[in-house]
Design a protein around this motif. Structure first.
Motif: not given
Length: 564
Positions: A445-465
């Motif tokens: 997961y990625f957290a930016d400087s403003s506090g927003g969080i999003m998942r990087l892995l797995p994703n659509l092109l790398q669907p397997h964890s």
């Protein structure tokens, strides 16, 4: 009268045969010159051409005697945590003209194979020779001239040449035969050997000087040979002759690849100060290697402290994973050194001397009975659990379990100078890699400087964890044609990437708001700590491990004002 008739018949026979031959030759000449050939009659024959032109042997991967050694060096560079270094290479010259091979491309392949897991080297590909430039080089030149592209300066470069090719250094031939009234028999045999030498050096690109001691000079023998049998005989007025032979010739291209792989292993090992001879399955007690180890030990300030040594203690179970970066004066490190010295029969001091330094870096590989590499990396002796300080302030003995440690190695892979990583600027791309010591389900997961969080892995092109143990996962996958996403430094502040590894797939057990599409902001998660709590609840008794890496983002420099 009978005599005359006989002579007349003989004379008639002699004059008739040449006339028939002349007639047949005239007919053949007339048919060949006056009658045009019809290509349509050969259609069935020609239709087999596309099938006949296809190869009947499957292609094989080009390997050398040191392909396993290259993978071993990759693991050793990873254990030493060698930072990513930009490197390039000169064109290798062959003044003899006897070895036509793309030696520079072989260098690139060797460096690539030593960087699959460690990411130790990234090759800077730029050609200044106009005659050799292709479409990519032409576009690069245009973008560089328009200030639309930045070409990073490499730190090192490889220089080398085919030193010499001595043909027929040794040559042996043997011929014998016997002849009789009816039979002739002959036998021949030949053998020869040619010596090909390659010399390679490593240079400092900034000063264009060859670094003393970082050189490699090796030779390889290319041989050829043949055998033949001749048999001839006569039956009446006719003769019959047979010839049977077999030959072999070792290709110079494959031999040169072996020299290039060996040279690059030697150069990289000397540059990174790693015991590269272990990956070459050479005798570690050789005096030359002993002197090399002692020189590296003295150059490190008589302490012998290095990341490779600490990695050895962690892997062998003497030091916990989270203590690999502690100083040598730390009580936990001193206790690990003391127990390692006691097990190896070294005088126990709790400090690093040359004998301890040599023993810790030894036996990186083990060999099978056929001489191949059976194990790469130090043999794990167990998991070290972090000792807790007792009431009297002393550290109790570390407890060793039966299973290898479970951890995540997460690090930034951008080329960086020695020391602390400087801040990224806005818009600069960030490259990371994550490696799990056990086969696990990996989530990042990625957290930016403003506090927003999003998942990087797995994703659509790398669907397997699920990822394999000790396999570097690139974030993003910059080696793929379509990496799926690009991680750019955002607004000024602090950014974080956190990876979590679990034994089971826990994504379906997370709250519905966390099961959405990747690369989209999570609405109901306010911090990475809250995110980790959700994973703790979903993982249950199976447990998990986490690792985070942070960096600072600095404002981009203002664009220069346009000249008026």
């Amino acid at each position: 009268m009978p005599m005359a008739t006989s002579r007349s018949g003989q004379q008639h026979t002699r004059t008739r045969s040449p006339s028939w031959l002349a007639v047949l030759a005239a007919l053949a000449f007339t048919a060949g010159c006056t009658t045009p050939m019809d290509a349509r009659k050969d259609r069935q024959y020609q239709e087999r051409a596309p099938i006949a032109s296809r190869p009947v042997v499957r292609p094989v991967r080009s390997v050398s005697s040191f392909s396993e050694s290259l993978m071993c060096m990759d693991r050793m560079l990873r254990a030493a945590e060698v930072p990513t270094t930009l490197i390039t290479s000169k064109q290798f010259v062959d003044f003899s003209g006897k070895v036509p091979a793309a030696t520079k491309e072989m260098v690139v392949t060797a460096l690539s194979q030593m960087s699959r897991v460690s990411n130790a080297f990234r090759f800077v590909d730029f050609e200044v020779d106009i005659a050799r430039q292709d479409t990519v080089q032409n576009l690069t030149t245009i973008l560089l001239n328009n200030n639309q592209m930045q070409l990073q300066r490499p730190a090192l470069y490889v220089s080398g040449a085919i030193a010499f090719v001595d043909q027929g250094v040794i040559n042996n031939s043997f011929d014998a035969g016997i002849s009789g009234p009816r039979v002739d028999l002959g036998y021949s045999q030949s053998r020869n050997a040619t010596v090909v030498a390659l010399e390679v050096h490593l240079g400092d690109f900034r000063t264009r000087t060859i670094i003393p001691g970082l050189d490699s000079a090796n030779e390889v023998i290319v041989g050829s040979g043949g055998q033949g049998v001749d048999l001839g005989g006569r039956i009446g007025e006719y003769g019959v002759r047979f010839n049977v032979g077999r030959d072999y010739a070792i290709g110079t291209g494959a031999a040169l690849r072996t020299l290039v792989d060996l040279s690059m292993i030697e150069l990289v090992g000397k540059w990174a100060r790693l015991p590269y001879w272990q990956c070459l399955t050479l005798d570690q007690s050789h005096p030359q290697f002993q002197r090399q180890m002692h020189d590296w030990y003295l150059e490190s300030g008589h302490s012998g402290q290095s990341q490779l040594l600490r990695s050895s203690l962690v892997t062998r179970g003497y030091l916990p994973q989270d203590a690999s970066d502690r100083p040598v004066t730390d009580p936990l490190v001193r206790d690990a050194l003391a127990r390692f010295q006691a097990d190896r029969g070294i005088p126990v001091s709790g400090t690093i001397d040359f004998q301890t330094y040599e023993a810790a870096l030894g036996n990186f590989v083990s060999l099978a009975e056929d001489g191949s590499l059976a194990r790469v990396g130090w043999a794990a002796t167990g998991t070290v659990t972090t000792a807790q300080t007792s009431a009297d302030g002393k550290l109790p003995p570390l407890q060793v379990a039966a299973q290898a440690p479970w951890s995540i190695d997460l690090q930034i892979e951008n080329p960086q100078p020695a020391g602390e990583r400087p801040a990224f600027t806005e818009g600069e791309q960030v490259f990371l890699s994550a490696t799990v010591t056990r086969a696990s389900h990996l989530y990042c997961y990625f957290a930016d400087s403003s506090g927003g969080i999003m998942r990087l892995l797995p994703n659509l092109l790398q669907p397997h964890s699920l990822v394999s143990a000790n396999q570097a996962v690139r974030i993003p996958d910059w080696m793929a044609p379509n990496p799926g996403f690009i991680l750019d430094a955002g607004k000024p502040g602090q950014e974080t990437v956190m990876c979590l590894a679990t034994r089971d797939d826990v994504l379906p057990k997370l709250p519905p708001s966390m099961q959405g599409a990747a690369l989209a902001p999570l609405r109901d998660v306010g911090s990475l700590e809250e995110l980790q709590q959700h994973f703790d609840a979903a993982a249950g008794s199976a447990g998990m491990v986490t690792r985070s890496v942070q960096w600072k983002v600095a404002p981009a420099a203002p664009a220069p004002a346009a000249a008026r």
